[in-house]
Design a protein around this motif. Structure first.
Motif, mmCIF file in Angstrom:
data_model
loop_
_atom_site.group_PDB
_atom_site.id
_atom_site.type_symbol
_atom_site.label_atom_id
_atom_site.label_comp_id
_atom_site.label_asym_id
_atom_site.label_seq_id
_atom_site.Cartn_x
_atom_site.Cartn_y
_atom_site.Cartn_z
ATOM 1 N N LEU A 1 0.801 -1.223 0.000
ATOM 2 C CA LEU A 1 0.000 0.000 0.000
ATOM 3 C C LEU A 1 0.837 1.279 0.000
ATOM 4 N N PRO A 2 1.978 1.317 0.708
ATOM 5 C CA PRO A 2 2.804 2.537 0.627
ATOM 6 C C PRO A 2 3.267 2.842 -0.807
ATOM 7 N N LEU A 3 3.531 1.807 -1.587
ATOM 8 C CA LEU A 3 3.922 2.016 -2.984
ATOM 9 C C LEU A 3 2.777 2.643 -3.759
ATOM 10 N N PHE A 4 1.568 2.147 -3.565
ATOM 11 C CA PHE A 4 0.413 2.686 -4.284
ATOM 12 C C PHE A 4 0.188 4.147 -3.905
ATOM 13 N N ASP A 5 0.375 4.462 -2.624
ATOM 14 C CA ASP A 5 0.237 5.849 -2.171
ATOM 15 C C ASP A 5 1.294 6.745 -2.820
ATOM 16 N N GLU A 6 2.531 6.241 -2.907
ATOM 17 C CA GLU A 6 3.603 7.028 -3.522
ATOM 18 C C GLU A 6 3.310 7.283 -5.001
ATOM 19 N N ILE A 7 2.837 6.265 -5.694
ATOM 20 C CA ILE A 7 2.520 6.419 -7.119
ATOM 21 C C ILE A 7 1.381 7.420 -7.290
ATOM 22 N N ALA A 8 0.371 7.338 -6.429
ATOM 23 C CA ALA A 8 -0.742 8.288 -6.496
ATOM 24 C C ALA A 8 -0.242 9.712 -6.280
ATOM 25 N N GLN A 9 0.654 9.874 -5.335
ATOM 26 C CA GLN A 9 1.197 11.202 -5.051
ATOM 27 C C GLN A 9 2.030 11.716 -6.225
ATOM 28 N N ARG A 10 2.844 10.845 -6.806
ATOM 29 C CA ARG A 10 3.703 11.251 -7.931
ATOM 30 C C ARG A 10 2.900 11.588 -9.185
ATOM 31 N N THR A 11 1.805 10.849 -9.412
ATOM 32 C CA THR A 11 1.065 10.998 -10.666
ATOM 33 C C THR A 11 -0.191 11.842 -10.546
ATOM 34 N N GLY A 12 -0.702 11.987 -9.339
ATOM 35 C CA GLY A 12 -1.971 12.685 -9.155
ATOM 36 C C GLY A 12 -3.164 11.854 -9.585
ATOM 37 N N CYS A 13 -2.945 10.551 -9.754
ATOM 38 C CA CYS A 13 -4.008 9.645 -10.198
ATOM 39 C C CYS A 13 -4.432 8.701 -9.075
ATOM 40 N N ARG A 14 -5.640 8.231 -9.159
ATOM 41 C CA ARG A 14 -6.081 7.125 -8.304
ATOM 42 C C ARG A 14 -5.428 5.865 -8.879
ATOM 43 N N VAL A 15 -4.815 5.053 -8.031
ATOM 44 C CA VAL A 15 -4.063 3.883 -8.488
ATOM 45 C C VAL A 15 -4.920 2.629 -8.379
ATOM 46 N N LEU A 16 -4.992 1.885 -9.473
ATOM 47 C CA LEU A 16 -5.725 0.627 -9.520
ATOM 48 C C LEU A 16 -4.726 -0.494 -9.799
ATOM 49 N N PRO A 17 -4.328 -1.256 -8.777
ATOM 50 C CA PRO A 17 -3.350 -2.321 -9.007
ATOM 51 C C PRO A 17 -3.994 -3.568 -9.612
ATOM 52 N N VAL A 18 -3.249 -4.191 -10.499
ATOM 53 C CA VAL A 18 -3.614 -5.474 -11.094
ATOM 54 C C VAL A 18 -2.478 -6.430 -10.748
ATOM 55 N N VAL A 19 -2.813 -7.546 -10.133
ATOM 56 C CA VAL A 19 -1.791 -8.499 -9.699
ATOM 57 C C VAL A 19 -1.429 -9.417 -10.860
ATOM 58 N N THR A 20 -0.125 -9.610 -11.028
ATOM 59 C CA THR A 20 0.365 -10.492 -12.074
ATOM 60 C C THR A 20 1.454 -11.392 -11.501
ATOM 61 N N ALA A 21 1.751 -12.452 -12.215
ATOM 62 C CA ALA A 21 2.810 -13.364 -11.803
ATOM 63 C C ALA A 21 4.159 -12.653 -11.879
ATOM 64 N N ALA A 22 5.049 -12.997 -10.980
ATOM 65 C CA ALA A 22 6.374 -12.368 -10.934
ATOM 66 C C ALA A 22 7.106 -12.520 -12.270
ATOM 67 N N ALA A 23 7.000 -13.680 -12.899
ATOM 68 C CA ALA A 23 7.688 -13.906 -14.177
ATOM 69 C C ALA A 23 7.154 -12.980 -15.261
ATOM 70 N N ASP A 24 5.852 -12.760 -15.281
ATOM 71 C CA ASP A 24 5.269 -11.859 -16.278
ATOM 72 C C ASP A 24 5.663 -10.416 -16.000
ATOM 73 N N LEU A 25 5.734 -10.063 -14.732
ATOM 74 C CA LEU A 25 6.165 -8.713 -14.370
ATOM 75 C C LEU A 25 7.623 -8.506 -14.758
ATOM 76 N N ASP A 26 8.455 -9.502 -14.515
ATOM 77 C CA ASP A 26 9.870 -9.425 -14.913
ATOM 78 C C ASP A 26 9.987 -9.205 -16.415
ATOM 79 N N TRP A 27 9.206 -9.965 -17.196
ATOM 80 C CA TRP A 27 9.233 -9.832 -18.652
ATOM 81 C C TRP A 27 8.813 -8.427 -19.066
ATOM 82 N N ALA A 28 7.738 -7.921 -18.466
ATOM 83 C CA ALA A 28 7.244 -6.589 -18.823
ATOM 84 C C ALA A 28 8.267 -5.516 -18.473
ATOM 85 N N LEU A 29 8.878 -5.623 -17.304
ATOM 86 C CA LEU A 29 9.891 -4.646 -16.910
ATOM 87 C C LEU A 29 11.092 -4.695 -17.846
#
Length: 93
Positions: free
Chosen positions: A31-59
């Motif tokens: 949750l602290p990460l979501f708050d930081e992203i909201a503060q940085r972007t000025g947007c409401r943050v909607l997280p979508v959970v993904t598998a670590a391997a898929d996140l690694d690939w996307a990054l």
């Protein structure tokens, strides 16, 4: 969001619609990460959970080439339909 922040935080911004930023993460409890992203972007943050391997690939795809734009369809095409669970929540708006 800066590339170094994305890599360090393990987050992939997917899309922004009308002040809501959807992000892919592998830790939905950060949750602290979501708050930081909201503060940085000025947007409401909607997280979508993904598998670590898929996140690694996307990054890796997103961060590997400064000129390449991240295409959400590339990410979606990699997702196994059987590994997806739709979770609904009621809104009290």
């Amino acid at each position: 969001l800066p590339r170094a922040f994305l890599q360090r935080s393990r987050v992939v911004p997917m899309f922004r619609v009308e002040g809501e930023l959807t992000i892919a993460v592998d830790d939905p409890t950060n949750l602290p990460l979501f708050d930081e992203i909201a503060q940085r972007t000025g947007c409401r943050v909607l997280p979508v959970v993904t598998a670590a391997a898929d996140l690694d690939w996307a990054l890796q795809t997103l961060l590997s080439d400064a000129e390449r734009r991240f295409d959400i369809q590339d990410f979606v095409d990699r997702v196994d339909e059987h590994a997806v669970q739709l979770v609904e929540r009621d809104s009290e708006d």
